[in-house]
Design a protein around this motif. Sequence first.
Motif, short mmCIF file in Angstrom:
data_model
loop_
_atom_site.label_atom_id
_atom_site.label_comp_id
_atom_site.label_asym_id
_atom_site.label_seq_id
_atom_site.Cartn_x
_atom_site.Cartn_y
_atom_site.Cartn_z
N VAL A 173 -7.11 5.04 1.29
CA VAL A 173 -7.97 6.31 1.42
C VAL A 173 -7.19 7.45 1.66
O VAL A 173 -7.56 8.60 1.21
N ARG A 174 -6.08 7.40 2.37
CA ARG A 174 -5.45 8.43 2.78
C ARG A 174 -4.63 8.92 1.25
O ARG A 174 -4.73 10.23 1.21
N ALA A 175 -4.28 8.08 0.55
CA ALA A 175 -3.72 8.49 -0.80
C ALA A 175 -4.67 9.30 -1.73
O ALA A 175 -4.29 10.34 -2.03
N GLY A 176 -5.89 8.97 -1.56
CA GLY A 176 -7.03 9.16 -2.25
C GLY A 176 -7.38 10.57 -1.77
O GLY A 176 -7.51 11.72 -2.62
N ARG A 177 -7.52 10.95 -0.64
CA ARG A 177 -7.78 12.27 0.08
C ARG A 177 -6.76 13.27 -0.43
O ARG A 177 -6.93 14.41 -0.65
N LEU A 178 -5.49 12.83 -0.30
CA LEU A 178 -4.34 13.77 -0.60
C LEU A 178 -4.03 13.89 -2.17
O LEU A 178 -3.32 14.90 -2.36
N GLY A 179 -4.83 13.20 -2.65
CA GLY A 179 -4.67 13.14 -4.39
C GLY A 179 -3.19 12.90 -4.82
O GLY A 179 -2.54 13.43 -5.73
N LEU A 180 -2.70 11.73 -4.13
CA LEU A 180 -1.37 11.01 -4.31
C LEU A 180 -1.65 9.72 -5.12
O LEU A 180 -2.53 9.17 -4.75
N PRO A 181 -0.63 9.56 -6.09
CA PRO A 181 -0.83 8.14 -6.81
C PRO A 181 -0.42 7.30 -5.90
O PRO A 181 0.24 7.50 -4.92
N LEU A 182 -1.05 5.91 -6.17
CA LEU A 182 -1.23 4.77 -5.08
C LEU A 182 -0.20 3.60 -5.92
O LEU A 182 -0.64 3.58 -7.33
N VAL A 183 0.36 2.75 -5.23
CA VAL A 183 1.24 1.70 -5.50
C VAL A 183 0.75 0.55 -4.65
O VAL A 183 0.91 0.71 -3.27
N LEU A 184 0.17 -0.57 -5.06
CA LEU A 184 -0.36 -1.52 -4.26
C LEU A 184 0.69 -2.79 -4.62
O LEU A 184 0.96 -3.00 -5.65
N ALA A 185 1.23 -3.36 -3.58
CA ALA A 185 1.94 -4.35 -3.52
C ALA A 185 1.12 -5.76 -3.68
O ALA A 185 0.65 -6.12 -2.76
N ILE A 186 0.98 -6.26 -4.87
CA ILE A 186 -0.10 -7.37 -5.20
C ILE A 186 1.02 -8.75 -5.31
O ILE A 186 1.58 -8.93 -6.45
N ILE A 187 1.09 -9.22 -4.19
CA ILE A 187 1.85 -10.42 -4.17
C ILE A 187 1.55 -11.72 -3.68
O ILE A 187 2.28 -12.58 -3.68
N GLY A 188 0.23 -11.84 -3.65
CA GLY A 188 -0.58 -13.10 -3.11
C GLY A 188 -2.05 -13.05 -3.60
O GLY A 188 -2.46 -11.96 -3.53
N GLY A 189 -2.54 -14.21 -3.45
CA GLY A 189 -4.12 -14.08 -3.55
C GLY A 189 -4.46 -14.05 -5.18
O GLY A 189 -3.47 -13.93 -6.03
N ASN A 190 -5.58 -13.45 -5.44
CA ASN A 190 -6.25 -13.16 -6.72
C ASN A 190 -6.13 -11.66 -6.84
O ASN A 190 -6.78 -10.81 -5.94
N PRO A 191 -5.20 -11.30 -7.71
CA PRO A 191 -5.34 -9.84 -8.06
C PRO A 191 -6.58 -9.04 -8.19
O PRO A 191 -6.62 -7.96 -7.61
#
Length: 350
Positions: free
Chosen positions: A187-205
């Motif tokens: 949510v912070r990244a969205g509010r600030l209008g900054l690109p987002l990187v998610l660490a998807i290293i487990g579970g179902n993407p």
Amino acid sequence: MEIGISTFVETTPDVKTGEVISHAQRLREVVEEIVLADQVGLDVFGVGEHHREDFAASSPAVVLAAAAAQTKNIRLTSAVTVLSSADPVRVFQDFATVDGISNGRAEIMAGRGSFIESFPLFGYDIQDYHELFDEKLELLLKIRESEKVSWKGGHRPAINNRGVYPRPVQDPLPVWIGSGGNSESVVRAGRLGLPLVLAIIGGNPKQFAPLVQLYKRAATQAGHDVSKLPVASHSHGFIAEDTETAANKFFPSTQQVMNVIGRERGWPHYDRSSFDAARSLEGALYVGDPETVATKIIHLRKDVGITRFMLHVPLGTMPHEDVMKAIELLGTEVAPRVREEVGKWEAENN
């Protein structure tokens, strides 16, 4: 759809021999890997910051600067910069320097950091974990907005109308927010209008799709154009000519790293069944031949909305020649497949 590599420049003991590569040798190898990634047409290369014996890159900007002078097109980013324990002035200066050397190809990926060794090393209290990040991010963004800065916070001396140099080629210098899947950081990244990187290293993407939607809603509500906000993922993986070879080469060092970190964090034992389950179409390991890996990346684009994919390789210590081959295959065989298929899919859905 951008395709790239991320690395933590690991120097764990070799699974077969027990030997440990020197930090110096591994750093030189990583520069070679970045140069090759540029040559085979990959879009981005990220280097993570750590402050412990089994990781060689405590200063990603220095590594990226070494590669900047030897590359032409590839974007160069931290993955991540542990902003909470860093000085935002120095972070900006370092990456503005990389930006100048590379003629506008530097990026900062800012995160809290899942490893906390830097906090006592630089004299910060881990109890201030969240507050530090908020304050440091505020200052970093203020610096990139204006050459002269006035700022006051609670954890760093105030700045009174001081210039911060050098200024980058890019205006503004790209700053991404790295997240392990925390809704607050999304949510912070969205509010600030900054690109987002998610660490998807487990579970179902696919489980990350609601987070991407949450990010876009927060950005829209704050008045940002979500069509201009990329979303990236960082996921473990390895590519070889055939899937069986890829799996057999990647498993030993992956198991070693996952169990070392797992003991530190209370995770269950990591075995071959866990590894093979994560290699399935619905899993978070991108291991296989070029077609297999390309298919999984395409699904990630369609199901989750990822617009940049970063393959984290190696995980632990692997032969340098195997890593170089994986990078070559990602650039020459996987990336073209993904770009073509994603291009068709987007044309049909727009």
